[in-house]
Motif scaffolding. Structure first.
Motif, PDB file in Angstrom:
ATOM      1  N   ASN A 177       0.859  -1.173   0.000  1.00  0.00           N
ATOM      2  CA  ASN A 177       0.000   0.000   0.000  1.00  0.00           C
ATOM      3  C   ASN A 177       0.896   1.224   0.000  1.00  0.00           C
ATOM      4  N   ASP A 226       0.964   5.711  -1.485  1.00  0.00           N
ATOM      5  CA  ASP A 226       0.235   6.843  -2.034  1.00  0.00           C
ATOM      6  C   ASP A 226       0.914   7.283  -3.319  1.00  0.00           C
ATOM      7  N   VAL A 271      -3.182   3.843  -2.998  1.00  0.00           N
ATOM      8  CA  VAL A 271      -3.378   2.759  -3.952  1.00  0.00           C
ATOM      9  C   VAL A 271      -2.757   1.479  -3.408  1.00  0.00           C
ATOM     10  N   GLU A 272      -3.179   0.382  -3.979  1.00  0.00           N
ATOM     11  CA  GLU A 272      -2.557  -0.906  -3.720  1.00  0.00           C
ATOM     12  C   GLU A 272      -1.713  -1.221  -4.943  1.00  0.00           C
ATOM     13  N   ALA A 273      -0.447  -1.552  -4.734  1.00  0.00           N
ATOM     14  CA  ALA A 273       0.486  -1.794  -5.835  1.00  0.00           C
ATOM     15  C   ALA A 273       1.062  -3.204  -5.734  1.00  0.00           C
ATOM     16  N   ILE A 319      -0.015   2.589 -13.987  1.00  0.00           N
ATOM     17  CA  ILE A 319      -1.025   3.045 -13.042  1.00  0.00           C
ATOM     18  C   ILE A 319      -2.394   2.950 -13.709  1.00  0.00           C
ATOM     19  N   GLN A 320      -3.402   2.680 -12.913  1.00  0.00           N
ATOM     20  CA  GLN A 320      -4.770   2.563 -13.421  1.00  0.00           C
ATOM     21  C   GLN A 320      -5.180   3.841 -14.140  1.00  0.00           C
ATOM     22  N   LEU A 352      -6.466   7.659 -12.684  1.00  0.00           N
ATOM     23  CA  LEU A 352      -5.886   8.159 -11.431  1.00  0.00           C
ATOM     24  C   LEU A 352      -5.037   9.410 -11.639  1.00  0.00           C
ATOM     25  N   GLN A 380      -4.126  -1.057  -8.251  1.00  0.00           N
ATOM     26  CA  GLN A 380      -4.215   0.131  -9.089  1.00  0.00           C
ATOM     27  C   GLN A 380      -2.860   0.539  -9.673  1.00  0.00           C
ATOM     28  N   LEU A 381      -1.809  -0.196  -9.309  1.00  0.00           N
ATOM     29  CA  LEU A 381      -0.463   0.137  -9.768  1.00  0.00           C
ATOM     30  C   LEU A 381       0.367  -1.131  -9.878  1.00  0.00           C
TER      31      LEU A 381
END
Length: 142
Positions: free
Chosen positions: A19, A21, A45-47, A58-59, A62, A116-117
């Protein structure tokens, strides 16, 4: 070199996920400060660390939430498509242990991913990634 160490009893099932930012990059931040424009708050985000990805992704959407404009275009191939053109953004990754990393991220739909990443080899070449499956632990150092 600061390290980010995660122990996860479900590491094999979930993969190396962190996790963090994401925020605007240093250049965009400087321009906004000069123009006396408020800075957007970073987005959590969760990466997933993905050694199979040549670039970090990255999604889609965003970077737009942060008010960013593309700095370039990259052509990528995925498991389901070839030569897919995607915008690139200068962004900042903020890890929980105060590690801050400036990166160029490609925005693309991350369909079928719960993250998301994706942290790809472009960023991993600047650090050390250790996956210790027998201990359900991984570390990432920059």
């Amino acid at each position: 070199m600061p390290s980010y160490v995660v122990q996860n009893p479900n590491l094999q099932r979930t993969g190396p996920v962190v996790n963090l930012d994401v925020g605007i990059g240093a250049t965009a931040e400087a321009l906004r400060k000069t123009a006396n424009v408020a800075l957007p708050a970073p987005i959590p985000v969760e990466a997933m660390i993905d050694t199979g990805a040549s670039v970090s992704v990255i999604q889609s959407g965003l970077p737009l939430q942060l008010g960013l404009t593309p700095i370039g275009v990259a052509t990528i191939s995925t498991a389901s498509s070839a030569k897919f053109r995607c915008p690139q953004y200068a962004m900042r990754l903020l890890f929980a242990n105060q590690v801050v990393f400036e990166a160029t991220l490609v925005a693309a739909p991350l369909q079928g991913h719960r993250v998301q990443l994706l942290i790809g080899r472009d960023l991993l070449t600047q650090g050390v990634f250790v996956y210790m499956g027998c201990g359900n632990t991984f570390s990432l150092s920059f």
